[in-house]
Design a protein around this motif. Structure first.
Motif, PDB file in Angstrom:
ATOM      1  N   ASP A 196       0.814  -1.211   0.000  1.00  0.00           N
ATOM      2  CA  ASP A 196       0.000   0.000   0.000  1.00  0.00           C
ATOM      3  C   ASP A 196       0.852   1.268   0.000  1.00  0.00           C
ATOM      4  O   ASP A 196       0.354   2.365   0.252  1.00  0.00           O
ATOM      5  CB  ASP A 196      -0.957   0.013   1.198  1.00  0.00           C
ATOM      6  N   ASN A 197       2.126   1.102  -0.284  1.00  0.00           N
ATOM      7  CA  ASN A 197       3.028   2.259  -0.287  1.00  0.00           C
ATOM      8  C   ASN A 197       3.907   2.253  -1.539  1.00  0.00           C
ATOM      9  O   ASN A 197       5.082   2.565  -1.488  1.00  0.00           O
ATOM     10  CB  ASN A 197       3.911   2.255   0.974  1.00  0.00           C
ATOM     11  N   ARG A 198       3.286   1.900  -2.667  1.00  0.00           N
ATOM     12  CA  ARG A 198       4.084   1.826  -3.885  1.00  0.00           C
ATOM     13  C   ARG A 198       3.269   2.182  -5.120  1.00  0.00           C
ATOM     14  O   ARG A 198       2.042   2.055  -5.146  1.00  0.00           O
ATOM     15  CB  ARG A 198       4.682   0.437  -4.054  1.00  0.00           C
ATOM     16  N   ALA A 199       4.005   2.618  -6.133  1.00  0.00           N
ATOM     17  CA  ALA A 199       3.468   2.768  -7.479  1.00  0.00           C
ATOM     18  C   ALA A 199       4.116   1.694  -8.341  1.00  0.00           C
ATOM     19  O   ALA A 199       5.325   1.472  -8.257  1.00  0.00           O
ATOM     20  CB  ALA A 199       3.779   4.148  -8.029  1.00  0.00           C
ATOM     21  N   VAL A 200       3.323   1.013  -9.157  1.00  0.00           N
ATOM     22  CA  VAL A 200       3.792  -0.152  -9.906  1.00  0.00           C
ATOM     23  C   VAL A 200       3.596   0.077 -11.398  1.00  0.00           C
ATOM     24  O   VAL A 200       2.540   0.554 -11.833  1.00  0.00           O
ATOM     25  CB  VAL A 200       3.040  -1.429  -9.475  1.00  0.00           C
ATOM     26  N   LEU A 201       4.616  -0.283 -12.174  1.00  0.00           N
ATOM     27  CA  LEU A 201       4.504  -0.354 -13.627  1.00  0.00           C
ATOM     28  C   LEU A 201       4.686  -1.795 -14.057  1.00  0.00           C
ATOM     29  O   LEU A 201       5.625  -2.468 -13.610  1.00  0.00           O
ATOM     30  CB  LEU A 201       5.587   0.483 -14.310  1.00  0.00           C
ATOM     31  N   VAL A 202       3.814  -2.271 -14.921  1.00  0.00           N
ATOM     32  CA  VAL A 202       3.938  -3.599 -15.509  1.00  0.00           C
ATOM     33  C   VAL A 202       4.104  -3.424 -17.017  1.00  0.00           C
ATOM     34  O   VAL A 202       3.239  -2.852 -17.686  1.00  0.00           O
ATOM     35  CB  VAL A 202       2.708  -4.475 -15.204  1.00  0.00           C
ATOM     36  N   TYR A 203       5.229  -3.884 -17.537  1.00  0.00           N
ATOM     37  CA  TYR A 203       5.492  -3.813 -18.979  1.00  0.00           C
ATOM     38  C   TYR A 203       5.191  -5.158 -19.618  1.00  0.00           C
ATOM     39  O   TYR A 203       5.694  -6.195 -19.180  1.00  0.00           O
ATOM     40  CB  TYR A 203       6.951  -3.450 -19.248  1.00  0.00           C
ATOM     41  N   GLU A 204       4.385  -5.120 -20.678  1.00  0.00           N
ATOM     42  CA  GLU A 204       4.094  -6.297 -21.491  1.00  0.00           C
ATOM     43  C   GLU A 204       4.534  -6.017 -22.922  1.00  0.00           C
ATOM     44  O   GLU A 204       4.175  -4.990 -23.492  1.00  0.00           O
ATOM     45  CB  GLU A 204       2.594  -6.616 -21.480  1.00  0.00           C
ATOM     46  N   PRO A 205       5.341  -6.908 -23.528  1.00  0.00           N
ATOM     47  CA  PRO A 205       5.745  -6.690 -24.926  1.00  0.00           C
ATOM     48  C   PRO A 205       4.538  -6.731 -25.859  1.00  0.00           C
ATOM     49  O   PRO A 205       3.526  -7.377 -25.573  1.00  0.00           O
ATOM     50  CB  PRO A 205       6.691  -7.864 -25.202  1.00  0.00           C
TER      51      PRO A 205
END
Length: 460
Positions: free
Chosen positions: A423-432
């Motif tokens: 609850d203390n993060r920003a997340v990026l998920v990269y998909e090709p």
């Protein structure tokens, strides 16, 4: 002559000393003698970075850093580079959230030249600043943005995470590179006003480190910088404070032409200059710095679900620091599998803390990194400027190693439990992109992004 005092050797400084002085116009000067080699480093920090910019004019601090290499009253065109390099020296400049710096390393007998050059552009850059140089460097910066951000795999990740981590309107919401639209919108008068406000001696710190005669060095500094007038029109940066915890996970999924799936995350961590920031640095070193770290051992070596895994700290003084996680997956591995393993390791550190061996290794690693910086005249000059500008005390640079060694395993455990939470993060998920075969190609950038440097450099 400038007024000043001589600093006594600080406990834990390893024998290094620094003296502090101030000219009548407000310029702060820090000197550190080191006669090991016949070189001298000059470093000039201006207390202006992207956090001082306003909406609609982002990127101006970085643009102006480039303009500082376009000539001044006595030095035309590319003359600054030509004179320094012709004298056997090296030079450059960089811009960050919190400052803009310029630096030269010279043969000791060429120190006066470097001081004269820095003073000439501080005192007279406006006489050389025109539409031609403005357009030239605007194009250079826009091209730098294309090369470093827009046209490389994962290039906008740091910019995206920063925008998520620091909310709209926050002074750290945008990165120093700025947006294309704002770079296009900047006018010559914007640049002139920016210089008058920020490039004044009372908004700067000058450090000189190396094989120097302090009295002669101060005499040169007074001669060349002493007549430059101060300026009192600068406004302080907007408040960058935020709650310790975001309170929820922020998430963005991106489909781009990238070589592998990637999980990146930014955690809100304590401000630089605190024991908690040093404890956070040790926690991230245990988790993700080098091949002996927990995440590398778990994801790369044991599970073989990732080709690279790193975790590093971007220290910030005027806002919460940013813990940067970067994992590039192995072929065919899905992001949820990686994310579950990362959360397990973070929870384990929060519950158990680091082992004695991990603590010793992490402290030794950070100690070596600090000693490497203090051991070179250029990096020591930079650190003396940093601690003067951001913390009003250059002596803190000389005792930073001891502060890291004083942190306990309990403090590392505590900061992990308090801050390294979903609850203390920003997340990026990269998909090709589905049509691209590049997803099967292992990236060659390793975990470099885990140690992302927010500086934008002149890169001449």
């Amino acid at each position: 002559m400038p007024m000043g005092h001589t600093a006594t050797e600080q406990a834990g400084s390893g024998g290094l000393t620094a003296t502090e002085h101030r000219l009548d116009n407000g310029l702060r000067v820090v000197l550190s003698e080191d006669h090991l080699t016949p070189v001298a480093a000059v470093c000039l920090w201006y207390d202006v970075g992207s956090r001082h910019e306003v909406k609609g004019r982002t990127g101006l601090a970085h643009l102006f850093e480039h303009l500082m290499f376009q000539g001044s009253a006595q030095v035309k065109g590319n003359g600054h580079f030509e004179l320094v390099q012709g004298a056997g020296g090296s030079l450059n400049g960089t811009t960050s959230f919190e400052r803009t710096n310029y630096f030269e390393t010279m043969p000791a007998h060429q120190l006066e030249l470097a001081l004269w050059l820095e003073a000439d552009r501080m005192g007279s850059l406006l006489t050389a600043l025109d539409e031609e140089s403005m357009e030239n460097q605007r194009d250079v910066v826009k091209n730098e943005r294309r090369q470093r951000y827009d046209n490389v795999p994962y290039g906008t990740a740091f910019e995206r995470l920063t925008a998520l981590m620091y909310p709209e309107g926050h002074p750290y919401h945008h990165t120093p590179i700025g947006s294309m639209a704002d770079l296009d919108a900047a006018t010559l008068e914007d640049a002139r006003a920016f210089f008058r406000t920020n490039y004044a001696p009372n908004n700067a710190v000058l450090s000189v480190v190396g094989d120097i005669d302090p009295d002669q060095t101060l005499a040169w500094i007074e001669k060349y910088f002493g007549s430059i007038p101060s300026h009192d029109g600068k406004r302080p940066p907007r408040d960058g404070s935020l709650p310790d915890i975001i309170g929820r996970e922020l998430r963005e999924e991106i489909q781009e032409e990238v070589p592998a799936r990637a999980l990146m995350a930014a955690y809100r961590l304590p401000e630089d200059g605190t024991r908690a920031a040093d404890a956070a640095d040790l926690a991230l070193t245990v988790l993700g710095s080098g091949e002996s770290s927990r995440l590398h051992n778990r994801l790369v070596r044991r599970d073989r679900t990732a080709v690279a895994a790193g975790f590093g700290l971007l220290r910030l003084a005027g806002a919460p620091s940013l813990g940067w996680l970067d994992v590039k997956t192995s072929t065919g591995v899905e992001i949820p599998q990686i994310e579950a393993a990362v959360d397990e390791e973070l929870a384990r550190l929060a519950e158990e803390g680091p082992t004695d061996e991990e603590m010793e290794r992490a402290q030794a690693q950070l100690e070596r990194e600090w000693l490497d910086r203090l051991g070179t005249v250029a990096d020591r000059a930079d650190e003396l400027c940093r601690y003067t500008v951001l913390f009003d005390d250059p002596q803190l640079a000389l005792t930073a190693v001891q502060r890291v060694l004083d942190i306990t395993a309990e403090e590392v455990k505590a900061v992990a439990a308090a801050r390294l939470r979903p609850d203390n993060r920003a997340v990026l998920v990269y998909e090709p992109l589905p049509a691209e075969d590049s997803a099967d190609t292992a990236p060659d950038d390793g975990a470099d992004a885990a140690h992302h440097d927010e500086q934008e450099g002149a890169a001449k």
